[in-house]
Design a protein around this motif. Structure first.
Motif, PDB file in Angstrom:
ATOM      1  N   PRO A  10      11.549 -64.441  15.623  1.00 29.40           N
ATOM      2  CA  PRO A  10      11.358 -65.697  16.354  1.00 29.40           C
ATOM      3  C   PRO A  10      11.304 -66.925  15.446  1.00 29.40           C
ATOM      4  O   PRO A  10      10.963 -66.832  14.265  1.00 29.40           O
ATOM      5  N   LYS A  11      11.618 -68.037  16.062  1.00 29.62           N
ATOM      6  CA  LYS A  11      11.560 -69.332  15.384  1.00 29.62           C
ATOM      7  C   LYS A  11      10.746 -70.259  16.291  1.00 29.62           C
ATOM      8  O   LYS A  11      10.951 -70.261  17.498  1.00 29.62           O
ATOM      9  N   ILE A  12       9.832 -71.020  15.718  1.00 28.14           N
ATOM     10  CA  ILE A  12       8.967 -71.883  16.532  1.00 28.14           C
ATOM     11  C   ILE A  12       9.033 -73.345  16.089  1.00 28.14           C
ATOM     12  O   ILE A  12       9.513 -73.650  14.993  1.00 28.14           O
ATOM     13  N   VAL A  13       8.517 -74.227  16.953  1.00 29.81           N
ATOM     14  CA  VAL A  13       8.314 -75.625  16.584  1.00 29.81           C
ATOM     15  C   VAL A  13       7.010 -75.703  15.784  1.00 29.81           C
ATOM     16  O   VAL A  13       5.986 -75.183  16.231  1.00 29.81           O
ATOM     17  N   CYS A  14       7.040 -76.318  14.612  1.00 33.35           N
ATOM     18  CA  CYS A  14       5.849 -76.359  13.748  1.00 33.35           C
ATOM     19  C   CYS A  14       4.642 -76.965  14.460  1.00 33.35           C
ATOM     20  O   CYS A  14       3.544 -76.409  14.422  1.00 33.35           O
ATOM     21  N   THR A  15       4.841 -78.095  15.127  1.00 31.68           N
ATOM     22  CA  THR A  15       3.689 -78.823  15.686  1.00 31.68           C
ATOM     23  C   THR A  15       3.084 -78.109  16.903  1.00 31.68           C
ATOM     24  O   THR A  15       1.871 -78.027  17.025  1.00 31.68           O
ATOM     25  N   THR A  16       3.922 -77.583  17.797  1.00 33.97           N
ATOM     26  CA  THR A  16       3.406 -77.017  19.052  1.00 33.97           C
ATOM     27  C   THR A  16       3.370 -75.487  19.039  1.00 33.97           C
ATOM     28  O   THR A  16       2.775 -74.881  19.930  1.00 33.97           O
ATOM     29  N   VAL A  28       8.100 -71.349  21.058  1.00 33.84           N
ATOM     30  CA  VAL A  28       9.250 -70.563  20.600  1.00 33.84           C
ATOM     31  C   VAL A  28      10.545 -71.287  20.973  1.00 33.84           C
ATOM     32  O   VAL A  28      10.709 -71.704  22.117  1.00 33.84           O
ATOM     33  N   VAL A  29      11.462 -71.441  20.010  1.00 32.95           N
ATOM     34  CA  VAL A  29      12.736 -72.095  20.320  1.00 32.95           C
ATOM     35  C   VAL A  29      13.908 -71.126  20.292  1.00 32.95           C
ATOM     36  O   VAL A  29      14.990 -71.435  20.782  1.00 32.95           O
ATOM     37  N   GLY A  30      13.708 -69.961  19.692  1.00 31.98           N
ATOM     38  CA  GLY A  30      14.810 -69.015  19.661  1.00 31.98           C
ATOM     39  C   GLY A  30      14.558 -67.867  18.718  1.00 31.98           C
ATOM     40  O   GLY A  30      13.429 -67.665  18.242  1.00 31.98           O
ATOM     41  N   PHE A  31      15.637 -67.114  18.453  1.00 31.66           N
ATOM     42  CA  PHE A  31      15.551 -65.946  17.577  1.00 31.66           C
ATOM     43  C   PHE A  31      16.724 -65.933  16.606  1.00 31.66           C
ATOM     44  O   PHE A  31      17.823 -66.356  16.950  1.00 31.66           O
ATOM     45  N   GLU A  32      16.466 -65.392  15.415  1.00 32.97           N
ATOM     46  CA  GLU A  32      17.549 -65.110  14.462  1.00 32.97           C
ATOM     47  C   GLU A  32      17.815 -63.617  14.483  1.00 32.97           C
ATOM     48  O   GLU A  32      16.882 -62.819  14.419  1.00 32.97           O
ATOM     49  N   SER A  33      19.072 -63.236  14.563  1.00 28.59           N
ATOM     50  CA  SER A  33      19.397 -61.815  14.525  1.00 28.59           C
ATOM     51  C   SER A  33      19.634 -61.383  13.077  1.00 28.59           C
ATOM     52  O   SER A  33      20.268 -62.083  12.300  1.00 28.59           O
ATOM     53  N   LEU A  34      19.060 -60.237  12.732  1.00 31.90           N
ATOM     54  CA  LEU A  34      19.164 -59.699  11.367  1.00 31.90           C
ATOM     55  C   LEU A  34      19.600 -58.246  11.459  1.00 31.90           C
ATOM     56  O   LEU A  34      18.954 -57.435  12.137  1.00 31.90           O
ATOM     57  N   VAL A  35      20.695 -57.922  10.805  1.00 35.36           N
ATOM     58  CA  VAL A  35      21.290 -56.586  10.973  1.00 35.36           C
ATOM     59  C   VAL A  35      20.463 -55.510  10.252  1.00 35.36           C
ATOM     60  O   VAL A  35      19.861 -55.772   9.204  1.00 35.36           O
ATOM     61  N   ARG A  36      20.410 -54.339  10.838  1.00 38.88           N
ATOM     62  CA  ARG A  36      19.759 -53.158  10.258  1.00 38.88           C
ATOM     63  C   ARG A  36      20.694 -51.975  10.390  1.00 38.88           C
ATOM     64  O   ARG A  36      21.443 -51.879  11.365  1.00 38.88           O
ATOM     65  N   TRP A  37      20.644 -51.081   9.424  1.00 40.45           N
ATOM     66  CA  TRP A  37      21.473 -49.878   9.454  1.00 40.45           C
ATOM     67  C   TRP A  37      20.558 -48.685   9.643  1.00 40.45           C
ATOM     68  O   TRP A  37      19.752 -48.384   8.765  1.00 40.45           O
ATOM     69  N   GLN A  38      20.683 -48.045  10.792  1.00 37.90           N
ATOM     70  CA  GLN A  38      19.848 -46.870  11.075  1.00 37.90           C
ATOM     71  C   GLN A  38      20.615 -45.643  10.606  1.00 37.90           C
ATOM     72  O   GLN A  38      21.409 -45.067  11.344  1.00 37.90           O
ATOM     73  N   HIS A  39      20.359 -45.265   9.368  1.00 29.95           N
ATOM     74  CA  HIS A  39      21.084 -44.128   8.800  1.00 29.95           C
ATOM     75  C   HIS A  39      20.430 -42.818   9.248  1.00 29.95           C
ATOM     76  O   HIS A  39      19.202 -42.700   9.196  1.00 29.95           O
ATOM     77  N   PRO A  40      21.257 -41.839   9.698  1.00 26.59           N
ATOM     78  CA  PRO A  40      20.675 -40.611  10.258  1.00 26.59           C
ATOM     79  C   PRO A  40      19.764 -39.861   9.271  1.00 26.59           C
ATOM     80  O   PRO A  40      18.795 -39.234   9.695  1.00 26.59           O
TER      81      PRO A  40
END
Ligand code: C2E
Ligand code: CA
Ligand code: CA
Ligand code: CA
Length: 276
Positions: A45-51, A54-66
């Motif tokens: 998540p990403k937020i407004v500092c003062t209030t 929540v303004v949105g999300f950043e997607s971050l890739v992950r590799w789920q290796h068996p």
């Protein structure tokens, strides 16, 4: 400012040589991962500092290796770029991210940020592909921000302007990631169509312990504001740092103190529990 940034960075590098020992991955393993859909995305998540809204999300890739379990992007993005797999990886990341976002946030003001490799950025087919993917999921381009690292986007400023403009005219927002680590001239920076600047977490994480990092954070926030860019601090790990950034006029913040990158369902729970 530049030399101060470099000083700070080299100190940081010396302080953490080879932070963790990891098994190498190969291009063949990566090819299998893509064919068998072993990639997933987490959302931070990403937020407004003062209030603290929540303004949105950043997607971050992950590799789920068996066998090996979760593998982090620092261990395979560069390899994907070198071995010709980055375009397919990026397409899968966009699909996963847009599908989750469309399922949950279509009629909201929330925004989705996706990291984009310079190699993909320079691929002439990508702006149209990204737009089609957004259309497919019903996500408006202006809800999507493409995060591009400072170094990569500035290497060839004339070409960069060309690629970036292709995305900008379609309505996507562009963000300079890891600001402070690259080599760009401020003049070039001001001329490119970015709407956001992200202060590298290196400076943010060390702010509470280092006067120098505090000065760099202050300078970068001042610069971003002067250039009329939204400024986001990443790597906010404590209350003090969030308050410090807020006092400096930083607009948005991300970091473990606010919320870690979470699997899709956990990210939904996180935002719902915050509202109530
Ligand atoms: P980034 O875009 O600068 O993302 C921020 C990184 O900092 C993420 O690491 C995130 O998990 C981590 N982080 C966030 N908040 C904190 C904090 O408070 N403290 C600390 N110590 N770390 C924090 P992650 O997920 O391992 O990603 C590493 C890098 O891999 C990203 O750096 C980005 O450059 C790249 N990456 C991730 N996903 C993608 C992708 O889908 N495509 C491409 N091309 N690159 C990606
Ligand atoms: Ca990023
Ligand atoms: Ca970053
Ligand atoms: Ca980074």
């Amino acid at each position: 400012l530049r030399s101060l940034l470099f000083q700070e960075m080299s100190q940081f590098k010396q302080a953490s040589p080879g932070l963790q020992e990891v098994l190498p991955v190969s291009a063949d393993m990566l090819a299998t991962a893509l064919a068998q859909k072993q990639l997933s995305v987490h959302f931070q998540p990403k937020i407004v500092c003062t209030t603290q809204q929540v303004v949105g999300f950043e997607s971050l890739v992950r590799w789920q290796h068996p066998e090996r379990g979760m593998i982090f992007p620092d261990q395979f993005i560069a390899l994907a770029e070198q071995s010709g797999h980055i375009a397919e990886l990026t397409r899968q990341v966009f699909d996963l991210s847009l599908a989750w976002f469309a399922d949950n946030f279509l009629d909201t003001d929330l925004k989705l940020s996706i990291n984009m490799s310079p190699i993909v950025l320079a691929d002439a087919q990508f702006p149209a592909w990204v737009q089609q993917a957004c259309d497919h999921y019903g996500v408006a381009p202006n809800q999507v921000t493409l995060e591009i690292t400072e170094t990569s986007s500035m290497e060839n400023p004339v070409a960069a302007l060309e690629y970036l403009t292709q995305f900008r005219i379609k309505g996507f927002h562009l963000s300079i990631d890891d600001f402070g680590v690259g080599y760009s001239s401020l003049v070039q920076l001001a001329r490119l169509p970015f709407s956001e600047m992200k202060i590298d977490k290196m400076f943010v994480m060390s702010a509470s312990a280092s006067i120098e990092s505090q000065k760099i954070a202050a300078a970068v926030i001042g610069l971003a504001r002067a250039l009329d860019l939204n400024v986001t601090a990443e790597g906010v790990e404590d209350d003090w740092t969030l308050q410090f950034l807020c006092d400096l006029g930083c607009i948005h913040a991300q970091g473990y103190f606010i919320g870690r990158p979470m699997p899709p369902d956990a990210a939904l729970q996180w935002i719902h529990s915050r509202k109530s």
